[in-house]
Design an enzyme around this catalytic site. Structure first.
Site, PDB file in Angstrom:
ATOM      1  N   LYS A  76       0.853  -1.189   0.000  1.00 53.90           N
ATOM      2  CA  LYS A  76       0.000   0.000   0.000  1.00 53.90           C
ATOM      3  C   LYS A  76       0.884   1.231   0.000  1.00 53.90           C
ATOM      4  CE  LYS A  76      -3.684   2.418   2.401  1.00 53.90           C
ATOM      5  NZ  LYS A  76      -4.744   2.335   3.408  1.00 53.90           N
ATOM      6  N   LYS A 116      -2.026  -1.480  -3.988  1.00 56.16           N
ATOM      7  CA  LYS A 116      -2.922  -0.328  -3.910  1.00 56.16           C
ATOM      8  C   LYS A 116      -2.115   0.965  -3.938  1.00 56.16           C
ATOM      9  CE  LYS A 116      -6.089   1.793  -0.727  1.00 56.16           C
ATOM     10  NZ  LYS A 116      -6.481   1.885   0.626  1.00 56.16           N
TER      11      LYS A 116
HETATM   12  C1  PBG Z   1      -7.529   3.637   5.177  1.00 58.22           C
HETATM   13  C2  PBG Z   1      -7.902   3.297   3.794  1.00 58.22           C
HETATM   14  C3  PBG Z   1      -7.733   4.168   2.730  1.00 58.22           C
HETATM   15  C4  PBG Z   1      -8.254   3.537   1.613  1.00 58.22           C
HETATM   16  C5  PBG Z   1      -8.712   2.275   1.999  1.00 58.22           C
HETATM   17  N1  PBG Z   1      -8.467   2.132   3.372  1.00 58.22           N
HETATM   18  C6  PBG Z   1      -7.219   5.553   2.686  1.00 58.22           C
HETATM   19  C7  PBG Z   1      -5.951   5.892   3.314  1.00 58.22           C
HETATM   20  O1  PBG Z   1      -5.055   5.068   3.499  1.00 58.22           O
HETATM   21  O2  PBG Z   1      -5.837   7.070   3.645  1.00 58.22           O
HETATM   22  C8  PBG Z   1      -8.293   4.164   0.259  1.00 58.22           C
HETATM   23  C9  PBG Z   1      -9.259   3.634  -0.727  1.00 58.22           C
HETATM   24  C10 PBG Z   1      -9.548   4.535  -1.870  1.00 58.22           C
HETATM   25  O3  PBG Z   1      -8.919   5.596  -2.079  1.00 58.22           O
HETATM   26  O4  PBG Z   1     -10.458   4.186  -2.625  1.00 58.22           O
HETATM   27  N2  PBG Z   1      -7.419   2.665   6.080  1.00 58.22           N
END
Ligand code: PBG
Length: 331
Positions: free
Chosen positions: A203, A257
């Site tokens: 991520k 991601k």
């Molecule tokens: C946070 C989380 C995020 C997303 C999924 N879980 C955002 C972040 O890390 O700030 C992002 C998903 C998206 O942008 O569609 N736990």
């Protein structure tokens, strides 16, 4: 890797197999079906917050009833799983994030509502403290530092309640070190041996999450950035080490991601580890495509093409806000 043998022109005319739709279908190397999709939904407990998210046109925050209807729609369309993201009451967010392990928080209520409506639909969750954190971070913050080990203890409590509520797949998205092993151990010890973990393994600290933070009401809250726990977008090697580590700790599936800007990572993960691999086509990617489609600058086929690209890169599936639309187009 096979070495292609190509006779010189005109013996080889690659256009021969592109001439008709049936010939093209015969030699299609990958396919996209509704079974490859996971549909992320937002569920709110705040009266008046339901409805369209400004930066994600076409995506709505749902009530519990709306979540039940989404589950029925997913089942009708052949989408195997829904992923629940809670939009919680701002006034109840705390620095200790205690609501994350309240059995009646909106996330857990949504799990029960969806499982109740469509028991066979797989329910995935997000494990991170941000929906319940007063400062918008995924972990517990003390004097500006995001605490790793204390956060893991909180995540374990959160996870056990999600499993209790009926979640089939837990999605740790917090990027703390050691969380997968801790979660797996706690799930086994508590008798939740069938609950799977889809780790947000690679991520990245991405600007493409902006609309999501609007959707869950974390935008105004976030103090600072997430660069001390999410991976630097420059780092391919580090991302692969995260994946290796999470698999070694017991992740059943792994995720990359965001998606489209990170297709090289998807390909490398599938090639190197062979584990079930998913990409998250995140909110910013959705906003770009949907914005252009609504303006008439792109046709809706661009959306299906973007999803097919993940399959070509080796992904088994994609989390996408387009899931129901795509499944309808594929039907
Ligand atoms: C946070 C989380 C995020 C997303 C999924 N879980 C955002 C972040 O890390 O700030 C992002 C998903 C998206 O942008 O569609 N736990």
């Amino acid at each position: 890797m096979v070495t292609p043998i190509i006779a010189p022109f005109p013996a080889t005319r690659l256009r021969r197999l592109r001439r008709t739709a049936n010939l093209r279908a015969m030699v299609s190397e990958v396919n996209l079906t509704p079974a490859n999709l996971i549909w992320p939904i937002f569920v709110t407990e705040v009266a008046g917050a339901e409805g369209e998210i400004a930066s994600m046109p076409g995506v709505e925050r749902l009530t519990l009833d709306g979540a039940r209807r989404a589950a029925e729609r997913a089942a009708r369309l052949g989408i195997p799983a829904i992923c629940i993201f809670p939009h919680s009451d701002q006034a109840l967010k705390t620095e200790g994030c205690e609501r994350a392990w309240d059995p009646d928080n909106i996330g857990n209520r949504a799990i029960r509502a969806v499982k109740d409506a469509v028991p066979e639909l797989a329910v995935m969750t997000d494990i991170a403290l941000d929906p319940y954190n007063a400062n918008g971070h995924d972990g517990i913050v003390l004097d500006g530092e995001i605490l790793n080990d204390e956060t893991i203890e909180a995540l374990v409590r959160m996870a056990l309640l999600q499993a209790e509520a009926g979640a089939d797949i837990l999605g740790p998205s917090d990027m703390m070190d050691g969380r997968i092993g801790a979660l797996r151990g706690a799930l086994e010890a508590a008798g939740h041996k069938h609950v799977a973990i889809l780790s947000y393994a690679a991520k990245f600290a991405s600007a493409f999450y902006g609309p999501f933070r609007d959707a869950v009401g974390a935008s105004g809250r976030l103090v600072g950035d997430k660069n001390t726990y999410q991976v630097n977008p420059a780092n391919r090697g580090e991302a692969l080490r995260c994946v290796a580590r999470d698999l070694a700790e017991g992740a059943d599936m792994v995720m990359v991601k965001p998606g489209m800007p990170y297709l090289d990572i998807c390909k490398a993960v599938k090639d190197q580890f062979g584990a079930p691999t998913f990409a998250y086509q995140v909110s910013g990617e959705y906003a770009m495509l949907e914005g252009a489609i609504r303006n008439g600058w792109l046709s809706r086929d661009a959306m299906l093409e973007s999803l097919l690209a993940f399959r070509r890169a080796g992904c088994d599936g994609v989390l996408s806000y387009f899931a129901p639309d795509a499944a309808e187009m594929l039907a």
